[in-house]
Design a protein around this motif. Sequence first.
Motif, PDB file in Angstrom:
ATOM      1  N   GLY A 169     -43.714 -19.649  38.090  1.00 42.52           N
ATOM      2  CA  GLY A 169     -44.859 -20.270  38.883  1.00 42.52           C
ATOM      3  C   GLY A 169     -45.977 -20.566  37.822  1.00 42.52           C
ATOM      4  N   GLY A 170     -47.046 -21.336  38.396  1.00 39.73           N
ATOM      5  CA  GLY A 170     -47.763 -22.099  37.326  1.00 39.73           C
ATOM      6  C   GLY A 170     -48.607 -23.061  38.007  1.00 39.73           C
ATOM      7  N   LEU A 171     -49.308 -23.734  37.192  1.00 36.33           N
ATOM      8  CA  LEU A 171     -50.404 -24.721  37.375  1.00 36.33           C
ATOM      9  C   LEU A 171     -49.696 -26.167  37.335  1.00 36.33           C
ATOM     10  N   VAL A 172     -49.641 -27.063  38.369  1.00 38.10           N
ATOM     11  CA  VAL A 172     -48.963 -28.370  37.999  1.00 38.10           C
ATOM     12  C   VAL A 172     -49.848 -29.496  38.711  1.00 38.10           C
ATOM     13  N   GLN A 173     -49.727 -30.652  38.242  1.00 35.48           N
ATOM     14  CA  GLN A 173     -50.466 -31.785  39.166  1.00 35.48           C
ATOM     15  C   GLN A 173     -49.795 -32.145  40.229  1.00 35.48           C
ATOM     16  N   ALA A 174     -50.329 -32.744  41.219  1.00 29.69           N
ATOM     17  CA  ALA A 174     -49.930 -33.178  42.553  1.00 29.69           C
ATOM     18  C   ALA A 174     -48.605 -34.158  41.810  1.00 29.69           C
ATOM     19  N   GLY A 175     -47.665 -34.171  42.672  1.00 25.30           N
ATOM     20  CA  GLY A 175     -46.421 -34.851  42.282  1.00 25.30           C
ATOM     21  C   GLY A 175     -45.780 -34.441  41.276  1.00 25.30           C
ATOM     22  N   GLY A 176     -45.773 -33.347  40.872  1.00 23.27           N
ATOM     23  CA  GLY A 176     -45.094 -32.625  39.702  1.00 23.27           C
ATOM     24  C   GLY A 176     -44.039 -31.743  40.075  1.00 23.27           C
ATOM     25  N   SER A 177     -43.348 -31.125  39.499  1.00 22.95           N
ATOM     26  CA  SER A 177     -42.546 -30.097  39.692  1.00 22.95           C
ATOM     27  C   SER A 177     -42.340 -28.725  39.416  1.00 22.95           C
ATOM     28  N   LEU A 178     -41.783 -27.764  39.584  1.00 22.96           N
ATOM     29  CA  LEU A 178     -41.721 -26.508  39.459  1.00 22.96           C
ATOM     30  C   LEU A 178     -40.317 -25.837  39.657  1.00 22.96           C
ATOM     31  N   ASP A 221     -40.149 -27.472  57.740  1.00 16.81           N
ATOM     32  CA  ASP A 221     -40.311 -28.810  58.051  1.00 16.81           C
ATOM     33  C   ASP A 221     -41.076 -29.304  57.009  1.00 16.81           C
ATOM     34  N   SER A 222     -41.875 -28.561  56.497  1.00 17.66           N
ATOM     35  CA  SER A 222     -43.228 -29.241  55.319  1.00 17.66           C
ATOM     36  C   SER A 222     -42.389 -29.170  53.990  1.00 17.66           C
ATOM     37  N   VAL A 223     -41.355 -28.541  53.711  1.00 19.15           N
ATOM     38  CA  VAL A 223     -40.734 -29.184  52.506  1.00 19.15           C
ATOM     39  C   VAL A 223     -39.437 -29.491  52.458  1.00 19.15           C
ATOM     40  N   LYS A 224     -39.042 -30.032  53.713  1.00 21.70           N
ATOM     41  CA  LYS A 224     -37.595 -30.495  53.654  1.00 21.70           C
ATOM     42  C   LYS A 224     -37.877 -31.862  52.724  1.00 21.70           C
ATOM     43  N   GLY A 225     -36.665 -32.061  51.991  1.00 19.71           N
ATOM     44  CA  GLY A 225     -36.556 -33.261  51.244  1.00 19.71           C
ATOM     45  C   GLY A 225     -37.290 -33.104  49.737  1.00 19.71           C
ATOM     46  N   ARG A 226     -38.105 -31.932  49.711  1.00 22.08           N
ATOM     47  CA  ARG A 226     -38.828 -31.920  48.478  1.00 22.08           C
ATOM     48  C   ARG A 226     -38.184 -30.641  47.762  1.00 22.08           C
ATOM     49  N   PHE A 227     -37.998 -29.662  48.422  1.00 22.83           N
ATOM     50  CA  PHE A 227     -37.759 -28.249  47.873  1.00 22.83           C
ATOM     51  C   PHE A 227     -36.391 -28.051  48.091  1.00 22.83           C
ATOM     52  N   THR A 228     -35.170 -27.431  47.030  1.00 20.15           N
ATOM     53  CA  THR A 228     -34.038 -27.088  47.197  1.00 20.15           C
ATOM     54  C   THR A 228     -33.961 -25.550  46.866  1.00 20.15           C
ATOM     55  N   ILE A 229     -33.263 -24.968  47.662  1.00 23.63           N
ATOM     56  CA  ILE A 229     -32.889 -23.509  47.228  1.00 23.63           C
ATOM     57  C   ILE A 229     -31.450 -23.413  47.076  1.00 23.63           C
ATOM     58  N   GLN A 240     -36.234 -25.088  43.718  1.00 21.32           N
ATOM     59  CA  GLN A 240     -36.822 -26.230  42.878  1.00 21.32           C
ATOM     60  C   GLN A 240     -37.760 -26.924  44.008  1.00 21.32           C
ATOM     61  N   MET A 241     -38.851 -27.232  43.446  1.00 16.47           N
ATOM     62  CA  MET A 241     -40.014 -27.928  44.016  1.00 16.47           C
ATOM     63  C   MET A 241     -40.394 -29.003  43.369  1.00 16.47           C
ATOM     64  N   ASN A 242     -40.189 -30.282  44.070  1.00 21.93           N
ATOM     65  CA  ASN A 242     -40.528 -31.701  43.520  1.00 21.93           C
ATOM     66  C   ASN A 242     -41.654 -32.036  44.480  1.00 21.93           C
ATOM     67  N   SER A 243     -42.269 -33.154  44.007  1.00 18.62           N
ATOM     68  CA  SER A 243     -43.307 -33.847  44.773  1.00 18.62           C
ATOM     69  C   SER A 243     -44.332 -32.907  45.308  1.00 18.62           C
ATOM     70  N   LEU A 244     -44.464 -31.869  44.447  1.00 17.51           N
ATOM     71  CA  LEU A 244     -45.781 -31.104  44.914  1.00 17.51           C
ATOM     72  C   LEU A 244     -47.059 -31.467  45.344  1.00 17.51           C
ATOM     73  N   LYS A 245     -47.493 -30.841  46.470  1.00 15.30           N
ATOM     74  CA  LYS A 245     -48.771 -31.308  46.997  1.00 15.30           C
ATOM     75  C   LYS A 245     -49.824 -30.201  46.906  1.00 15.30           C
ATOM     76  N   PRO A 246     -51.270 -30.622  46.918  1.00 17.84           N
ATOM     77  CA  PRO A 246     -52.097 -29.491  46.914  1.00 17.84           C
ATOM     78  C   PRO A 246     -51.911 -28.332  48.060  1.00 17.84           C
ATOM     79  N   GLU A 247     -51.528 -28.786  49.115  1.00 17.72           N
ATOM     80  CA  GLU A 247     -51.302 -27.733  50.181  1.00 17.72           C
ATOM     81  C   GLU A 247     -50.087 -26.856  49.917  1.00 17.72           C
ATOM     82  N   ASP A 248     -49.365 -27.109  48.923  1.00 14.50           N
ATOM     83  CA  ASP A 248     -48.114 -26.074  48.529  1.00 14.50           C
ATOM     84  C   ASP A 248     -48.652 -24.942  47.836  1.00 14.50           C
ATOM     85  N   THR A 249     -50.142 -25.278  47.292  1.00 12.07           N
ATOM     86  CA  THR A 249     -50.563 -24.007  46.625  1.00 12.07           C
ATOM     87  C   THR A 249     -50.600 -22.528  47.342  1.00 12.07           C
TER      88      THR A 249
END
Length: 124
Positions: free
Chosen positions: A9-18, A62-70, A82-91
């Motif tokens: 975990g950590g701090l990332v800007q919107a659009g980033g990945s973790l 549904d909120s993470v389909k296409g952006r997250f991969t387990i 794997q979390m890509n295209s992160l949004k503030p609401e993913d916090t």
Amino acid sequence: QVQLVESGGGLVQAGGSLRLSCAASGRTFSSTTMAWFRQAPGKEREFVAAINWSGESTAYADSVKGRFTISGDNAKNTVYLQMNSLKPEDTAVYYCACKIPVGLVVVPGSYGYWGQGTQVTVSS
């Protein structure tokens, strides 16, 4: 006794990945389902993604389909998110969970083992 330890975990800007990791120990995991849940302040814990340890089946909110991969690495007894295209609401605090026996279930109460959680913060 099953033990789950999350990291990544950590701090990332919107659009980033973790990439989150969940290291599992304490038993053979071949007949289990591993999942990620998250909980934001003031909200209930919600399902994010799940995978049967065999890797044959996955499920996503549904909120993470296409952006997250387990995914999972059987040799390392580790599950990843794997979390890509992160949004503030993913916090949220992200939790790893284990369900015995296998079954892709989205209800937190069906999972008997939990990690301590890792904080993910997405800034706008």
